[in-house]
Design an enzyme around this catalytic site. Structure first.
Site, mmCIF file in Angstrom:
data_model
loop_
_atom_site.group_PDB
_atom_site.id
_atom_site.type_symbol
_atom_site.label_atom_id
_atom_site.label_comp_id
_atom_site.label_asym_id
_atom_site.label_seq_id
_atom_site.Cartn_x
_atom_site.Cartn_y
_atom_site.Cartn_z
ATOM 1 N NE ARG A 102 -11.703 -10.382 19.496
ATOM 2 C CZ ARG A 102 -10.743 -11.218 19.110
ATOM 3 N NH1 ARG A 102 -9.596 -11.246 19.730
ATOM 4 N NH2 ARG A 102 -10.949 -12.061 18.116
ATOM 5 N NE ARG A 120 -11.935 -15.628 14.824
ATOM 6 C CZ ARG A 120 -10.825 -14.918 14.659
ATOM 7 N NH1 ARG A 120 -10.003 -14.758 15.650
ATOM 8 N NH2 ARG A 120 -10.548 -14.362 13.502
ATOM 9 N NE ARG A 165 -3.612 -2.308 2.442
ATOM 10 C CZ ARG A 165 -3.781 -3.119 3.478
ATOM 11 N NH1 ARG A 165 -3.186 -2.853 4.635
ATOM 12 N NH2 ARG A 165 -4.528 -4.186 3.398
HETATM 13 N N1 LIG Z 1 -8.501 -11.247 31.969
HETATM 14 C C1 LIG Z 1 -9.459 -10.756 31.186
HETATM 15 N N2 LIG Z 1 -10.664 -10.457 31.707
HETATM 16 C C2 LIG Z 1 -11.658 -9.993 30.922
HETATM 17 N N3 LIG Z 1 -11.566 -9.752 29.598
HETATM 18 C C3 LIG Z 1 -10.388 -10.046 29.015
HETATM 19 C C4 LIG Z 1 -9.282 -10.541 29.772
HETATM 20 N N4 LIG Z 1 -8.245 -10.735 28.900
HETATM 21 C C5 LIG Z 1 -8.687 -10.364 27.697
HETATM 22 N N5 LIG Z 1 -9.966 -9.936 27.753
HETATM 23 C C6 LIG Z 1 -10.809 -9.494 26.637
HETATM 24 O O1 LIG Z 1 -11.089 -10.652 25.874
HETATM 25 C C7 LIG Z 1 -11.108 -10.351 24.480
HETATM 26 C C8 LIG Z 1 -10.109 -11.266 23.770
HETATM 27 O O2 LIG Z 1 -8.777 -10.881 24.098
HETATM 28 P P1 LIG Z 1 -7.672 -10.721 22.960
HETATM 29 O O3 LIG Z 1 -8.217 -9.993 21.797
HETATM 30 O O4 LIG Z 1 -6.455 -10.180 23.640
HETATM 31 O O5 LIG Z 1 -7.465 -12.276 22.601
HETATM 32 P P2 LIG Z 1 -6.421 -12.961 21.586
HETATM 33 O O6 LIG Z 1 -5.957 -14.192 22.276
HETATM 34 O O7 LIG Z 1 -5.389 -11.983 21.177
HETATM 35 O O8 LIG Z 1 -7.356 -13.341 20.369
HETATM 36 P P3 LIG Z 1 -6.984 -13.525 18.781
HETATM 37 O O9 LIG Z 1 -6.129 -14.768 18.702
HETATM 38 O O10 LIG Z 1 -8.340 -13.704 18.146
HETATM 39 O O11 LIG Z 1 -6.298 -12.268 18.339
HETATM 40 C C9 LIG Z 1 -10.765 -8.877 24.337
HETATM 41 O O12 LIG Z 1 -11.946 -8.142 24.146
HETATM 42 C C10 LIG Z 1 -10.121 -8.531 25.694
HETATM 43 O O13 LIG Z 1 -10.324 -7.186 26.044
#
Ligand SMILES: Nc1ncnc2c1ncn2[C@@H]1O[C@H](COP(=O)(O)OP(=O)(O)OP(=O)(O)O)[C@@H](O)[C@H]1O
Length: 213
Positions: free
Chosen positions: A157, A168, A64
Site C-alpha cells: 500500500r 500496526r 480549514r
Molecule cells: N482481497 C484483496 N486482495 C489484494 N489486495 C487487497 C485486497 N483487499 C484489499 N487489498 C489491498 O490491501 C491494502 C489494504 O487495504 P485497505 O486500505 O482497504 O485496508 P484497511 O483495513 O482499510 O486499512 P486501515 O485500517 O489502515 O485504513 C490496500 O492497498 C488494498 O488495495
C-alpha cells in the site's frame, strides 16, 4: 406546570429513542489495519450510494477554509471533548498530530434518524465501546487470510513507514485475539479474494438495504 414540562420531556425522549431503535442498524466494520475495510466500503458506497451514512466526528483542530461546523466535523475545544469522553458520550476518541478526534454516540444516532445505515470503521476498542451502547449495531470482522499477507498488503500500500508498519502489525495481533473470542463479532469476512469478500459483505447488508426501499 413543572409536571407537564417533565411529561413532555419524557415523551420527547421516548419518541427519539423509538425512532433510533426502529431505524436501520449501524454496521461496524473492524479488523486490523490493512485488512481491506476501506476497499470493501468503497465498493459498497459505489453500489449503494444512498443507503449509507457516516457519522460526523468531533475535532479540536481549527476548521480549514470552506469547512462547516456540523458538515465536515463538529469543531470543539479540547476541554469540551475531554469532558464528553469522560461523560461516556463518545464511542471512540484519539489524538492525531496534536489534535483530538472523537465519534460521539449522538453522531451515530443522527445518521440512524436520517434513515441511513451508519457505517463505523473502527478498531477493537471502538467495537467494545459500541457494544456498551444501545446502538444495536451489527459487528463485522474483516480478516486477512494470513498474517504474512496482511504485512505484504500493508507494505504494497506504500502508506507506512517501517515504524508505523510494525506498530500496526503489533496491534493486529490483539485484533486477531479479540476476534477469536466467542461472540466478539456477528460475522467474519475473510478477505482473500476481493470479489468474494465483497459478495459476503453485500449479503450481510442487503437485507437492511431492502427494508429501507
Ligand atoms: N482481497 C484483496 N486482495 C489484494 N489486495 C487487497 C485486497 N483487499 C484489499 N487489498 C489491498 O490491501 C491494502 C489494504 O487495504 P485497505 O486500505 O482497504 O485496508 P484497511 O483495513 O482499510 O486499512 P486501515 O485500517 O489502515 O485504513 C490496500 O492497498 C488494498 O488495495
Amino acid at each position: 406546570m413543572l409536571r407537564t414540562v417533565l411529561q413532555q420531556t419524557r415523551t420527547l425522549v421516548t419518541m427519539s429513542a423509538t425512532t433510533v431503535s426502529a431505524g436501520p442498524r449501524p454496521i461496524v466494520l473492524a479488523g486490523p489495519s490493512g485488512a481491506g475495510k476501506s476497499t470493501l466500503l468503497k465498493k459498497l458506497m459505489a453500489e449503494f450510494p444512498n443507503a449509507f451514512g457516516f457519522s460526523i466526528s468531533h475535532t479540536t483542530r481549527k476548521p480549514r477554509p470552506g469547512e462547516e461546523h456540523g458538515r465536515e466535523y463538529w469543531f470543539t475545544t479540547r476541554e469540551d471533548l475531554i469532558r464528553g469522553v469522560a461523560a461516556g458520550e463518545f464511542i471512540e476518541s484519539a489524538e492525531f498530530s496534536g489534535n483530538m478526534y472523537g465519534t460521539s454516540k449522538r453522531a451515530v444516532e443522527d445518521v440512524v434518524r436520517r434513515g441511513k445505515i451508519c457505517v463505523l470503521d473502527i478498531d477493537m476498542q471502538g467495537v467494545k465501546s459500541v457494544k456498551n451502547t444501545d446502538l444495536n449495531a451489527r459487528f463485522v470482522f474483516v480478516q486477512p487470510p494470513t498474517f504474512e499477507l496482511l504485512e505484504k498488503r500493508l507494505r504494497d500500500r506504500n502508506t507506512e513507514t517501517e515504524e508505523s508498519l510494525r506498530k500496526r502489525l503489533d496491534t493486529a495481533k490483539g485484533e486477531f485475539e479479540y476476534a477469536a473470542l466467542p461472540g466478539s463479532y456477528d460475522f467474519t469476512i475473510i478477505n482473500d479474494n476481493l470479489d468474494q469478500a465483497y459478495a459476503d459483505l453485500r449479503a450481510i447488508v442487503l437485507e437492511d438495504i431492502s427494508k429501507m426501499q
